[in-house]
Design a protein around this motif. Sequence first.
Motif: not given
Length: 158
Positions: A54-58
């Motif tokens: 993911h680029h950013n899991i958030g």
Amino acid sequence: MIDLVWRGIVIGLGATILMDVWAVILSCFPGQNRPNWAPVGRWVWHLRHGQVFHHNIGQAAPYAHEQALGWVFHYLVGILYGVILAFLVGAAWFAHPSFWPAWIWGIVTIAAGWFLLLPGLGLGWMASKTPAPTVTRFLGLVAHTVFGFGLYATALML
């Protein structure tokens, strides 16, 4: 073989508990947070669709039980590491456990975090995208040293 499996489960469980106790103690110091396994749970949840990185899991779609899933995954991995060590060292090691194999294995296991989990969460190889990569790496090595000591200490108790 069953004997090695159950011993591996016990030492993996003991080591993971000790690692978590260490994390809670560490969280008492300024700038350190309590363990949060929700992002890992979200990552695990998204694995079912084949998305590893993911680029950013958030920014990934949340999952209602991600905190619980993260904790379960954390303990399953710790137990798996214990079982693998049990098969690597064999039954003779359990008769007279020594620190070095457990510590070396504890350090080796950080590779999965550095090269799979952290990039999967969008934090880069070896935490390269975190605010303080060197500190994150150091604390990871300390945590995995505690894990290795936990493997050894639990084997001694058996």
